[in-house]
Design an enzyme around this catalytic site. Structure first.
Site, PDB file in Angstrom:
ATOM      1  N   ASP A  36      -0.032  -2.448   4.929  1.00 15.08           N
ATOM      2  CA  ASP A  36       0.713  -0.467   4.486  1.00 15.08           C
ATOM      3  C   ASP A  36       0.071  -0.593   3.538  1.00 15.08           C
ATOM      4  O   ASP A  36      -0.430  -0.990   2.244  1.00 15.08           O
ATOM      5  CB  ASP A  36       2.085  -1.126   4.416  1.00 15.08           C
ATOM      6  N   ARG A  37       0.199   0.603   3.932  1.00 15.10           N
ATOM      7  CA  ARG A  37       0.120   1.590   2.460  1.00 15.10           C
ATOM      8  C   ARG A  37       0.371   1.510   0.793  1.00 15.10           C
ATOM      9  O   ARG A  37      -0.694   0.992   0.275  1.00 15.10           O
ATOM     10  CB  ARG A  37       0.981   3.235   2.542  1.00 15.10           C
TER      11      ARG A  37
END
Length: 285
Positions: free
Chosen positions: A129-130
């Site tokens: 994920d970011r």
């Protein structure tokens, strides 16, 4: 990028490409019409008779990506002719999207390849994920990526959670499904896909707990959702939280979830040796 193999037996060139070099038939057929397949430096057809001591070379060049190559800070944890492992910081996307075409890990890796003269591509084995940080393992070529996907990769994450499990070791078994569109989030649901996470407590201190977690399955948002479902949300998680964990995260000034892809263990898809790559980053209690 090149694959090289010194023959220890006799046989048709095709048998070495499919066997020792583990190429697929489709890839072999794609390459055989050019000069990408050579024996002792000379282009050869796949029915060429190979003798012991002959050196087989296969050139596997990748096309230039559509997104721009950019200069950026890269923390390289491991590199050879086939693989690259880097530390991704929180807040960085893995790959460009329509809304974010630059400043991603792929842009910086492309820039690094350009600077070092490597005709390699961006093939991530792990996608974070970011706001999840830590190890990202990349294959430099589609062929190596295919082999890596056939290899069991053991992933260990560290997380700082609110509360903590009652036992020091355990397993979370809860099926995960996607929420109705337009939401991109997931939820625990009986008709979801089977999802299992193993955990071990590393440290405890008051309301905080540091966990090591192994995702047995690889569902989107699995660790974040499983921790929240089990009653100990990951601190800083903006989506999967509780009122108490959200309040403490705000008090701590957290801007992202405290989840680190800490370690990857696997068998090298080309060299055959066991490897463990550890992130230089971690969560701290």
């Amino acid at each position: 990028m090149e694959l090289k193999w010194t023959a220890a037996r006799e046989g048709r060139l095709s048998s070495f490409l499919l066997g020792e070099l583990k190429m697929s038939a489709s890839l072999m057929n794609k390459l055989k019409w050019g000069d990408a397949i050579q024996v002792n430096g000379e282009p050869q057809r796949t029915n060429y008779p190979v003798a012991p001591g002959d050196v087989i070379t296969v050139r596997l060049d990748e096309e230039t990506p559509e997104y721009p190559a950019e200069d950026g800070d890269l923390t390289i944890l491991y590199e050879d002719d086939f693989l690259l492992a880097v530390d991704k910081p929180a807040g960085m996307l893995i790959h460009p999207s329509r809304s974010c075409f630059s400043g991603t890990l792929a842009n910086y890796v492309a820039g690094y390849y350009a600077q070092t003269g490597q005709k390699s591509a961006f093939h991530p084995m792990t996608r974070l994920d970011r706001d999840t940080f830590g190890v990202v393992l990349l294959a430099k070529n589609a062929h190596v990526h295919t082999l890596l996907q056939q290899t069991k990769v053991q992933k260990t994450y560290h997380a700082l959670v609110f509360g903590g499990p009652e036992t020091d070791t355990g397993e979370i078994d809860a099926p995960i499904a996607r929420k109705p569109l337009p939401s991109l989030l997931r939820e625990i649901r009986e008709d979801g896909k089977p999802s299992v996470t193993r955990f071990q407590v590393l440290e405890r201190s008051g309301k905080l707990c540091k966990l090591a977690m192994e995702p047995v399955t690889g569902r989107t948002h699995q660790l974040r959702l499983h921790c929240c479902h089990a009653g100990f949300p990951i601190l800083g998680d903006p989506q999967y939280n509780s009122p108490e964990s959200a309040e403490l995260s705000a008090e701590m000034g957290l801007t992202h979830q405290l989840l680190c892809a800490r370690e990857l263990s696997f068998c090298h898809p080309i060299l055959g040796n066991d490897m463990t790559i550890t992130s230089q980053m971690d969560v701290k209690l």
